[in-house]
Design a protein around this motif. Structure first.
Motif, short mmCIF file in Angstrom:
data_model
loop_
_atom_site.label_atom_id
_atom_site.label_comp_id
_atom_site.label_asym_id
_atom_site.label_seq_id
_atom_site.Cartn_x
_atom_site.Cartn_y
_atom_site.Cartn_z
N ASN A 310 0.85 -1.31 0.05
CA ASN A 310 0.16 0.02 0.14
C ASN A 310 0.84 1.21 -0.05
OD1 ASN A 310 -2.44 -1.33 -0.08
ND2 ASN A 310 -2.64 -1.22 1.95
N LEU A 311 1.90 1.38 0.77
CA LEU A 311 2.90 2.43 0.80
C LEU A 311 3.67 2.78 -0.32
CD1 LEU A 311 4.56 1.81 4.55
CD2 LEU A 311 2.75 3.41 3.93
N LEU A 312 4.05 1.64 -1.03
CA LEU A 312 4.66 1.73 -2.44
C LEU A 312 3.64 2.13 -3.48
CD1 LEU A 312 6.94 -1.38 -2.33
CD2 LEU A 312 7.87 0.97 -2.03
N GLN A 313 2.28 1.79 -3.53
CA GLN A 313 1.21 2.16 -4.19
C GLN A 313 1.20 3.44 -4.12
OE1 GLN A 313 -0.26 0.47 -6.89
NE2 GLN A 313 -0.63 2.60 -7.21
N ALA A 314 1.05 4.28 -2.94
CA ALA A 314 0.99 5.57 -2.62
C ALA A 314 2.22 6.53 -3.11
CB ALA A 314 0.85 5.68 -1.16
N ILE A 315 3.32 6.08 -2.66
CA ILE A 315 4.42 6.80 -3.35
C ILE A 315 4.55 6.71 -4.81
CG2 ILE A 315 7.02 6.70 -3.23
CD1 ILE A 315 6.84 5.50 -0.54
N SER A 316 4.26 5.42 -5.39
CA SER A 316 4.37 5.51 -6.91
C SER A 316 3.21 6.52 -7.62
CB SER A 316 3.93 4.11 -7.33
OG SER A 316 3.98 3.92 -8.70
N GLY A 317 2.12 6.43 -6.73
CA GLY A 317 0.94 7.41 -7.44
C GLY A 317 1.50 8.74 -7.33
#
Length: 650
Positions: A310-317
């Motif tokens: 979830n954190l990686l998805q947030a940073i990527s977004g």
């Protein structure tokens, strides 16, 4: 009053029987100041002593009831017989009877113990006193003889000696324990084989020496030996575990008991000291604790993987949206959202590293409210989404004296057990409450975890804390979780127990002692704008993605940056004479020289050059050697502030 004893002849003599002085005037048969007949009745009535007279040659001339009871002869049988018949054959052959009379004649008294023979031939152990009796002119006319049967006393003394000998043999035969005595000042007075094996000193080397030589230098500086004796003297007993030192200088982990020894009047006469080498047990416990950490990490892995995705998805977004352009305010919000995701990931990593770190039990004052609030998030990672997790934490809960990491490990193990006990979901409550003086001891706090699972029957509850005991299927559990919880509670100075019944759920309670000192305040990372500068900075970082980001960030702040990908290349620049104002290096880098090796060598070559190290692993080793360490991930503002402070201090 003195009484006369009529033995037929003009004599005067002096005797003492059980504190009663006897003065006789045998010339008249009159007692001085009393009735001769009354005295005769008194002597005849005494049956605990054989009291009789001998003439000058040793022939028996009087006989009392005590003599009749001890020796078995009636007066008619023994009067006129020589007293040597009471002696053993070997004593008669050795001339003991004649020697006894000679000593009494020459020295005024004969006193001895030895075997004597009754009429029936049996022997008894006798205490014998022979006093010479002389007339008014000083002429020897006979002997007064008092004999007592002390066979039982001798047997008791012999039994005591044999018991002491067996005890000494037992103590000397024990090799697993050092058992020895101290005098009241702490000097060693005896030494057993176990003490020699464990501590390395022979008896002749250590007896007379002070027991403080077994303590470490730090314990000596803290006055621990004197404090141990003071506690033993005041409370009767001292018990503790700690490091001790052998003759060869090596250390071992000892379990020590010191008991005060007092005489019948209560006066301290010394100390009994028992020491056992528990080094292997301690190492086993440490391995067990580490295994429990690993098991807890395994429980966390699934939930943490979900969170990190979830954190990686947030940073990527955030990065993708910034890459598409947009106004400054929108991009600033995206940057802040990305940084929040990074901060959350940082906290998860720090918790994971704390769990996995091999460390000793580190007891300290712990703010229980903060600890449980932090742990509740980890517990939610361990259990499933169909289990409701709640926190029951009243205000005013006392801080406790324990190891915060071990507390989290224990609660995670309990949460994992609760999860498995509720396969169809349920409710899990983590709570705490003050319990005051628990079982007569100091104030304590009860920490508990309750589930609504199926519960356990009494026979399972009775064994639940046993190591390796499990009711789970093969491969589903090690049986170590609850044993770790039990060991943790007791090592903290508390206790643990289980309340459970089939169909009624389970509650596991931990008693932890109240902390005497306030917990240390949590350190907050400084929030400040990044300071600028023009210093020359040598950056050693092997990560090809991170290195250009650090370099660009520092150059944007005005610094002159030189980057190398290894510790050896950084050292080569220093050796070549390049001038730098600060070294910033990662600790873990490939090659023969890591960042810590580089820092040591640069410090040797250029003692005044500021050094800052960075790592994504534990920073303890570098920090303990005096280096400033930034833990990854860090904000650029933190790095810039650290560089500014280091340059200013230099």
């Amino acid at each position: 009053m003195a009484y006369g004893l009529d033995i037929g002849g003009p004599v005067s003599g002096h005797r003492m029987i059980e504190g009663l002085p006897l003065e006789t005037d045998i010339a008249t048969g009159e007692a001085q100041g009393g009735d001769s007949r009354r005295f005769q009745l008194l002597v005849d009535a005494i049956d605990d002593y054989a009291i009789y007279m001998l003439d000058a040659t040793g022939v028996v001339s009087s006989w009392n009831s005590g003599a009749r009871r001890f020796k078995g002869y009636e007066a008619s049988e023994i009067l006129g017989q020589h007293f040597s018949r009471f002696y053993t054959q070997e004593d008669r052959e050795a001339g003991v009877p004649q020697r006894a009379l000679a000593i009494a004649t020459n020295e005024g008294r004969f006193e001895a113990e030895g075997w004597r023979v009754r009429k029936d031939g049996t022997r008894f152990w006798a205490s014998v006193v022979i006093d010479p009796v002389r007339d008014e002119a000083g002429t020897l006319i006979g002997f007064a003889k008092v004999t007592r049967d002390i066979t039982e006393r001798r047997e008791a003394q012999q039994a005591l000696r044999e018991s002491e000998a067996r005890f000494r043999l037992l103590v000397q035969s024990v090799t697993d324990y050092a058992i020895y005595m101290l005098d009241p000042t702490g000097h060693v007075t005896n030494w057993n084989a176990g003490a020699e094996r464990i501590k390395g000193y022979r008896s002749e080397e250590i007896v007379g020496e002070h027991f403080s030589r077994f303590y470490t230098e730090e314990d000596l500086a803290a006055g621990l030996p004197a404090r141990a004796l003071a506690i033993a003297e005041a409370e009767g007993r001292y018990e503790k575990e700690g490091w001790r030192v052998r003759k060869d200088g090596t250390r071992f982990w000892a379990h020590v008991i010191i008991d005060a020894i007092r005489d019948d009047n209560g006066k301290l006469v010394g100390f009994a000291k028992i020491t056992r080498d528990n080094t292997e047990r301690r190492e086993l416990e440490e391995r067990l604790r580490h295994a429990q950490k690993m098991e807890a990490i395994g429980q966390l892995t699934g939930g943490m993987a979900h969170d990190f995705n979830n954190l990686l998805q947030a940073i990527s977004g955030c990065l993708q949206m910034i890459g598409r352009g947009g106004d400054k305010r929108r991009n600033a919000r995206l940057v802040e959202a990305g940084m929040q995701a990074v901060d959350r990931g940082t906290k998860l990593i720090q918790q994971l590293m704390t769990f996995s770190r091999q460390r000793q039990m580190d007891v300290e004052p712990v703010d229980l409210r903060n600890a449980l609030l932090s742990c509740i998030g980890l517990i939610k990672q361990v259990v499933r989404s169909d289990i409701e997790v709640t926190l029951a934490l009243p205000s005013g809960v006392w801080p406790v004296q324990t190891d915060p990491v071990q507390l989290e490990v224990a609660l995670l193990n309990l949460a994992a057990n609760a999860r498995d006990a509720m396969p169809a979901g349920g409710r899990l409550v983590l709570g705490a409450e003050n319990v005051g003086a628990w079982q007569g001891r100091a104030d304590a706090v009860r920490v508990y975890l309750s589930d609504t699972g199926g519960g356990m029957p009494p026979e399972v509850v009775a064994r639940a804390f046993d190591p390796f005991f499990t009711t789970k299927a093969t491969g589903k559990g090690t049986g170590l979780g609850l044993s770790q919880v039990y060991g943790f509670a007791h090592q903290s100075g508390g206790a643990a127990w289980i309340d459970s019944a089939v169909g009624a759920g389970t509650t596991v309670s931990l008693i932890l002692p109240r902390a005497a000192d306030a917990p240390k305040g949590s350190q907050v990372s400084p929030q400040a704008s990044a300071p600028r500068g023009t210093a020359r900075i040598l950056v050693a970082e092997d990560d090809p993605i991170l290195a250009p980001i650090i370099g660009s960030a520092l150059e944007d702040l005005g610094y002159n940056v030189t980057h190398v990908p290894s510790g050896q290349e950084a050292l080569d620049l220093i050796l070549a004479g390049r001038d730098f104002d600060l070294l910033f290096s990662d600790i873990v880098m490939p090659g023969a020289m890591n960042g810590l090796d580089l820092a040591r060598e640069v410090k040797r070559l250029r003692a005044h050059l500021p050094i800052i190290l960075s790592t994504g692993y534990s920073e303890e080793a570098a920090a303990q050697q005096g280096y400033q360490v930034l833990a990854k991930p860090y904000r650029i503002e933190e790095l810039a502030l650290a560089i500014g402070n280091a340059l200013e201090a230099a």
